[in-house]
Design a protein around this motif. Structure first.
Motif, short mmCIF file in Angstrom:
data_model
loop_
_atom_site.label_atom_id
_atom_site.label_comp_id
_atom_site.label_asym_id
_atom_site.label_seq_id
_atom_site.Cartn_x
_atom_site.Cartn_y
_atom_site.Cartn_z
N GLU A 1 0.82 -1.21 0.00
CA GLU A 1 0.00 0.00 0.00
C GLU A 1 0.86 1.26 0.00
OE1 GLU A 1 -2.66 -0.21 3.28
OE2 GLU A 1 -3.78 -1.94 2.48
N TRP A 2 1.97 1.24 0.76
CA TRP A 2 2.86 2.40 0.84
C TRP A 2 3.51 2.66 -0.52
CZ3 TRP A 2 8.33 3.02 0.67
CH2 TRP A 2 8.77 4.28 1.11
N LEU A 3 3.88 1.58 -1.22
CA LEU A 3 4.52 1.73 -2.52
C LEU A 3 3.54 2.21 -3.59
CD1 LEU A 3 6.79 -1.47 -2.62
CD2 LEU A 3 7.55 0.90 -2.42
N GLN A 4 2.28 1.80 -3.46
CA GLN A 4 1.29 2.21 -4.44
C GLN A 4 1.14 3.72 -4.51
OE1 GLN A 4 -2.37 0.16 -3.57
NE2 GLN A 4 -1.61 -1.83 -4.32
N GLY A 5 1.32 4.38 -3.38
CA GLY A 5 1.22 5.84 -3.36
C GLY A 5 2.28 6.52 -4.21
N MET A 6 3.37 5.81 -4.51
CA MET A 6 4.44 6.37 -5.35
C MET A 6 4.44 5.73 -6.74
SD MET A 6 7.54 6.52 -2.59
CE MET A 6 7.18 4.90 -1.88
N GLY A 7 3.39 4.96 -7.05
CA GLY A 7 3.30 4.32 -8.35
C GLY A 7 4.20 3.11 -8.51
#
Length: 274
Positions: free
Chosen positions: A10-16
């Motif tokens: 989820e944390w990585l998704q915020g940075m694409g």
């Protein structure tokens, strides 16, 4: 453990970004799990946690003792690869002059030792230096099979700056070319990031002071912020994010001051708030 993977995803998704399954592995860092030893290797480092008493235990963000401490070392695989590289160079220089051998080994030793200089490497450095000495001793004796050990030692090893076993050349009227030792590389501990700071939080002053570079900060300003540890050399206070900064010369250029970064020189520059 699966929950941790979800949080990271989820944390990585915020940075694409997203985790690649084939290159993602969950591992315990403190206890043995399903026949797997604790810890893991990443980018040549081994990360593992060890039980610790109250005086050496790591602490949580609220100051609670965790009962363990995290130790990061060069991975065993990278240690082996590095030594094999050193051994191969020595083997390939059986008949080469000592200076040529030293010239080929020094960049290899310097690069590897500098890469691991921020973690717990001192003991490993000493171990590799000992193995290298044994390999060099065999190299030297093979070149002079009719000479005794004392003669060979005096021929290839010198006493320099209090160290009695420096593999170095002997040239009259010139400085000797010496082999670098891993253990001579100073260990500089990594400084933990403050609080919840992140390179993505836009705090240009903090990250420039820490890293000496920032894509949104002029290169000269970032370099000086790091050299000055985020402080103004005029008043000694820390810079704030909304301060207007300007590079001033200690000696004005109109009076002969130079545009350079020499530390401790009257021609160095300083960053001042306005």
């Amino acid at each position: 453990m699966g929950y941790s993977k979800e949080i990271i995803s989820e944390w990585l998704q915020g940075m694409g970004l997203e985790l690649k399954p084939s290159k993602t592995r969950l591992a315990h860092t403190h206890t043995k799990y399903e026949q797997e030893q604790p810890g893991f290797d990443f980018l040549g480092f081994n990360i593992r946690q060890f039980p610790a008493g109250k005086y050496s235990s790591a602490k949580s963000t609220n100051g609670k003792k965790l009962g363990f401490k995290t130790i990061i070392t060069p991975s065993k695989q990278k240690q082996k690869v590095h030594y094999v590289q050193i051994a191969n160079v020595i083997e390939a220089h059986k008949a080469a002059p000592q200076a040529a051998l030293i010239s080929h080994l020094n960049p290899i030793i310097r690069g590897w030792a500098n890469y691991y200089a921020t973690v717990v490497s001192k003991e490993i450095y000493s171990d590799i230096d000992h193995l290298t000495y044994q390999k060099l001793n065999a190299w030297a004796k093979r070149r002079h099979p009719k000479k005794n050990g004392g003669w060979v030692s005096k021929r290839y090893w010198q006493s320099i700056d209090g160290d009695n076993w420096v593999f170095a050349t002997r040239k009259e009227g010139s400085s000797p070319l010496r082999l670098l030792k891993h253990a001579d590389t100073p260990i500089v501990r990594h400084v933990k990031v403050e609080g919840e700071s992140s390179p993505y939080d836009g705090n240009l002053v903090y990250w420039s002071s820490r890293m000496g570079k920032n894509p949104e900060m002029p290169n000269r300003v970032a370099i000086l912020l790091k050299k000055q540890k985020g402080k103004c050399t005029h008043c000694g206070l820390f810079f704030r994010e909304d301060d207007v900064m300007e590079i001033d010369h200690i000696i004005p250029k109109s009076k002969g001051g130079k545009d350079e970064y020499k530390e401790g020189s009257s021609t160095s520059t300083q960053t001042l708030p306005r």
